[in-house]
Design a protein around this motif. Structure first.
Motif, PDB file in Angstrom:
ATOM      1  N   GLU A   4      51.785  84.127  50.030  1.00  0.00           N
ATOM      2  CA  GLU A   4      50.719  84.019  49.035  1.00  0.00           C
ATOM      3  C   GLU A   4      50.638  85.285  48.188  1.00  0.00           C
ATOM      4  OE1 GLU A   4      47.696  81.096  51.607  1.00  0.00           O
ATOM      5  OE2 GLU A   4      47.495  83.286  51.694  1.00  0.00           O
ATOM      6  N   SER A   5      50.870  86.443  48.826  1.00  0.00           N
ATOM      7  CA  SER A   5      50.780  87.696  48.078  1.00  0.00           C
ATOM      8  C   SER A   5      51.881  87.763  47.016  1.00  0.00           C
ATOM      9  CB  SER A   5      50.829  88.910  49.019  1.00  0.00           C
ATOM     10  OG  SER A   5      52.133  89.384  49.260  1.00  0.00           O
ATOM     11  N   SER A   6      53.049  87.184  47.295  1.00  0.00           N
ATOM     12  CA  SER A   6      54.145  87.208  46.318  1.00  0.00           C
ATOM     13  C   SER A   6      53.863  86.291  45.131  1.00  0.00           C
ATOM     14  CB  SER A   6      55.461  86.788  46.986  1.00  0.00           C
ATOM     15  OG  SER A   6      55.825  87.737  47.964  1.00  0.00           O
ATOM     16  N   ALA A   7      53.024  85.261  45.364  1.00  0.00           N
ATOM     17  CA  ALA A   7      52.749  84.281  44.312  1.00  0.00           C
ATOM     18  C   ALA A   7      51.394  84.518  43.646  1.00  0.00           C
ATOM     19  CB  ALA A   7      52.795  82.873  44.913  1.00  0.00           C
ATOM     20  N   ILE A   8      50.759  85.654  43.919  1.00  0.00           N
ATOM     21  CA  ILE A   8      49.371  85.842  43.487  1.00  0.00           C
ATOM     22  C   ILE A   8      49.198  85.736  41.970  1.00  0.00           C
ATOM     23  CG2 ILE A   8      49.458  88.372  43.353  1.00  0.00           C
ATOM     24  CD1 ILE A   8      46.619  88.394  44.616  1.00  0.00           C
ATOM     25  N   LEU A   9      50.218  86.132  41.219  1.00  0.00           N
ATOM     26  CA  LEU A   9      50.047  86.125  39.764  1.00  0.00           C
ATOM     27  C   LEU A   9      50.132  84.731  39.147  1.00  0.00           C
ATOM     28  CD1 LEU A   9      51.714  89.374  38.436  1.00  0.00           C
ATOM     29  CD2 LEU A   9      49.491  89.014  39.475  1.00  0.00           C
ATOM     30  N   ASP A  10      50.491  83.730  39.958  1.00  0.00           N
ATOM     31  CA  ASP A  10      50.527  82.357  39.440  1.00  0.00           C
ATOM     32  C   ASP A  10      49.127  81.837  39.134  1.00  0.00           C
ATOM     33  OD1 ASP A  10      53.193  82.575  39.903  1.00  0.00           O
ATOM     34  OD2 ASP A  10      53.247  81.253  41.656  1.00  0.00           O
ATOM     35  N   ASP A  11      48.110  82.400  39.780  1.00  0.00           N
ATOM     36  CA  ASP A  11      46.725  82.008  39.524  1.00  0.00           C
ATOM     37  C   ASP A  11      46.184  82.909  38.408  1.00  0.00           C
ATOM     38  OD1 ASP A  11      43.827  81.357  41.561  1.00  0.00           O
ATOM     39  OD2 ASP A  11      43.857  82.358  39.627  1.00  0.00           O
ATOM     40  N   PRO A  12      45.804  82.326  37.268  1.00  0.00           N
ATOM     41  CA  PRO A  12      45.402  83.139  36.111  1.00  0.00           C
ATOM     42  C   PRO A  12      44.219  84.074  36.398  1.00  0.00           C
ATOM     43  CG  PRO A  12      45.673  80.833  35.475  1.00  0.00           C
ATOM     44  CD  PRO A  12      45.774  80.883  36.975  1.00  0.00           C
ATOM     45  N   THR A  13      43.241  83.612  37.188  1.00  0.00           N
ATOM     46  CA  THR A  13      42.106  84.485  37.516  1.00  0.00           C
ATOM     47  C   THR A  13      42.579  85.669  38.347  1.00  0.00           C
ATOM     48  OG1 THR A  13      40.642  82.564  37.567  1.00  0.00           O
ATOM     49  CG2 THR A  13      39.821  84.584  38.598  1.00  0.00           C
ATOM     50  N   ARG A  14      43.371  85.384  39.371  1.00  0.00           N
ATOM     51  CA  ARG A  14      43.894  86.457  40.220  1.00  0.00           C
ATOM     52  C   ARG A  14      44.796  87.392  39.399  1.00  0.00           C
ATOM     53  NH1 ARG A  14      40.286  86.626  43.490  1.00  0.00           N
ATOM     54  NH2 ARG A  14      40.093  85.040  45.082  1.00  0.00           N
ATOM     55  N   ARG A  15      45.589  86.824  38.493  1.00  0.00           N
ATOM     56  CA  ARG A  15      46.479  87.660  37.675  1.00  0.00           C
ATOM     57  C   ARG A  15      45.662  88.722  36.929  1.00  0.00           C
ATOM     58  NH1 ARG A  15      51.162  88.285  34.550  1.00  0.00           N
ATOM     59  NH2 ARG A  15      52.257  86.583  35.577  1.00  0.00           N
ATOM     60  N   THR A  16      44.593  88.290  36.282  1.00  0.00           N
ATOM     61  CA  THR A  16      43.759  89.251  35.545  1.00  0.00           C
ATOM     62  C   THR A  16      43.188  90.303  36.488  1.00  0.00           C
ATOM     63  OG1 THR A  16      43.155  87.487  34.024  1.00  0.00           O
ATOM     64  CG2 THR A  16      41.782  89.473  33.985  1.00  0.00           C
ATOM     65  N   GLN A  17      42.724  89.858  37.654  1.00  0.00           N
ATOM     66  CA  GLN A  17      42.140  90.809  38.607  1.00  0.00           C
ATOM     67  C   GLN A  17      43.177  91.814  39.099  1.00  0.00           C
ATOM     68  OE1 GLN A  17      40.583  87.902  41.409  1.00  0.00           O
ATOM     69  NE2 GLN A  17      38.499  88.113  40.624  1.00  0.00           N
ATOM     70  N   VAL A  18      44.355  91.315  39.466  1.00  0.00           N
ATOM     71  CA  VAL A  18      45.401  92.215  39.970  1.00  0.00           C
ATOM     72  C   VAL A  18      45.837  93.189  38.872  1.00  0.00           C
ATOM     73  CG1 VAL A  18      47.784  92.343  40.824  1.00  0.00           C
ATOM     74  CG2 VAL A  18      46.212  90.632  41.757  1.00  0.00           C
ATOM     75  N   GLU A  19      46.053  92.675  37.674  1.00  0.00           N
ATOM     76  CA  GLU A  19      46.465  93.562  36.575  1.00  0.00           C
ATOM     77  C   GLU A  19      45.395  94.629  36.314  1.00  0.00           C
ATOM     78  OE1 GLU A  19      49.380  90.563  33.982  1.00  0.00           O
ATOM     79  OE2 GLU A  19      47.341  90.989  33.274  1.00  0.00           O
ATOM     80  N   ASP A  20      44.135  94.230  36.357  1.00  0.00           N
ATOM     81  CA  ASP A  20      43.053  95.198  36.135  1.00  0.00           C
ATOM     82  C   ASP A  20      43.028  96.273  37.222  1.00  0.00           C
ATOM     83  OD1 ASP A  20      42.161  94.072  33.815  1.00  0.00           O
ATOM     84  OD2 ASP A  20      40.191  93.492  34.569  1.00  0.00           O
ATOM     85  N   GLU A  21      43.197  95.867  38.473  1.00  0.00           N
ATOM     86  CA  GLU A  21      43.120  96.855  39.562  1.00  0.00           C
ATOM     87  C   GLU A  21      44.357  97.751  39.579  1.00  0.00           C
ATOM     88  OE1 GLU A  21      40.397  97.390  40.714  1.00  0.00           O
ATOM     89  OE2 GLU A  21      39.381  95.518  40.269  1.00  0.00           O
TER      90      GLU A  21
END
Lengths: 122, 122, 122, 122
Positions: free
Chosen positions: D50-67
């Motif tokens: 799941e951690s490798s695919a986290i950016l497939d979810d648009p909400t998570r992508r924004t959160q990960v990119e922000d952090e």
């Protein structure tokens, strides 16, 4: 309230939510990291003096108490899944530290044990 | 051993070494961060399964017990200088969490309270 | 040296050691945590003034440079496996922060965005 | 965009808000801790896959990119106030690691340098 009773409450809380499968030691260490991060955010811009007086502000008091509680909660859950007796390992570590940092050598100085070790090896 | 007794031991340990002036809340939060970092290093490359079995290796067991102890020790010292009752705030937080994460809504799902809040606001 | 070139060097370094399978995003976040913890240990007992002068001590300089490098290295590897462009997301975040923290409102005050949000909602 | 240009933008951003006095190395290390904590929270309950695919979810992508951006931003500010050249120290560290972890010895094994050191001393 005791540590054992809190751990039982937390286990019940997780079981009711079917969250046990998330609570691997690895995941709980990451959750602990998250809470220590939130605690850090409350202190990061404060001077040493402001940090000592942080509980005087009622909003900050609630925030600090909540984050300290969260850190403790994840530590209790981690110890529980690993079957580590928190009080016993802490007591053992205090005794180990007493030998590692002899008071006549380290008095009044902040030292890292790795620095002491380095000196000892020299 | 009890939390109160451990906190007394730790206060005595710090006093003998004249380390009290280093133990501001801000500094203790950083020390807590350092220990959580060391704990993370023990788990970072492990699979979930390996993390659950980590204590089967005697060397790893000692390391994990030591780091868990160090995290607990700094948390006890932080709570002590802030005059926070660890067991009381943890119990209060568990009750708050029980309301925040209703079991019928979150069952089987890992959720962050900020996500629940966002849904609640939508 | 550039970010791209460093990421290529690190990918090569990991491939030669067959370490790619350890480098999941989750594991790299934990590794980042470990290095930030080691960096914290170098600063935890220092006053603000001592922290500003830390590089004057040659031993400390090497330690700080090494830990800062390690944090950066794991951040580069994390960004690489996630295919995140570090410079681009940082630039976007600076622009977002400029809107989130208007200089006339926050001047001279340390604020958390969650506090601003709370005020904005009131 | 380059690292130098980003550091200049961040310095300007802090100056406009009169935030320079908060940006001691010690405080910036704590701020870095806070952001790594937020990043950890996004990954803590995920499996490796799941951690490798986290950016497939648009909400998570924004959160990960922000952090990820926030971690990088505080690292850039820390390096700036300490006058550390991030690219140079990272390159030096990669070369040091290449010697410390010979590929024929560590291939396919996750190792900590402290463990290698221990073996080397035995």
């Amino acid at each position: 309230m005791t540590i054992d009773r809190l751990q039982a409450l937390l286990a019940e809380f997780a079981a009711e939510r079917q969250w046990e499968r998330f609570h691997t030691p690895k995941n709980l260490v990451m959750a602990l990291t998250g809470e220590v991060g939130e605690l850090s955010e409350l202190f990061q811009w404060l001077t040493a003096e402001e940090s000592s007086a942080i509980l005087d502000d009622p909003t900050r008091r609630t925030q600090v108490e909540d984050e300290v509680a969260d850190v403790f909660i994840y530590l209790l859950q981690l110890a529980d899944v690993l079957r580590i007796d928190l009080l016993a390992v802490a007591e053992a570590k205090v005794r180990k530290n007493a030998q590692r940092y002899p008071s006549d050598i380290v008095r009044g100085r902040a030292v890292k044990s790795s620095d002491l070790d380095r000196n000892a090896r020299d």
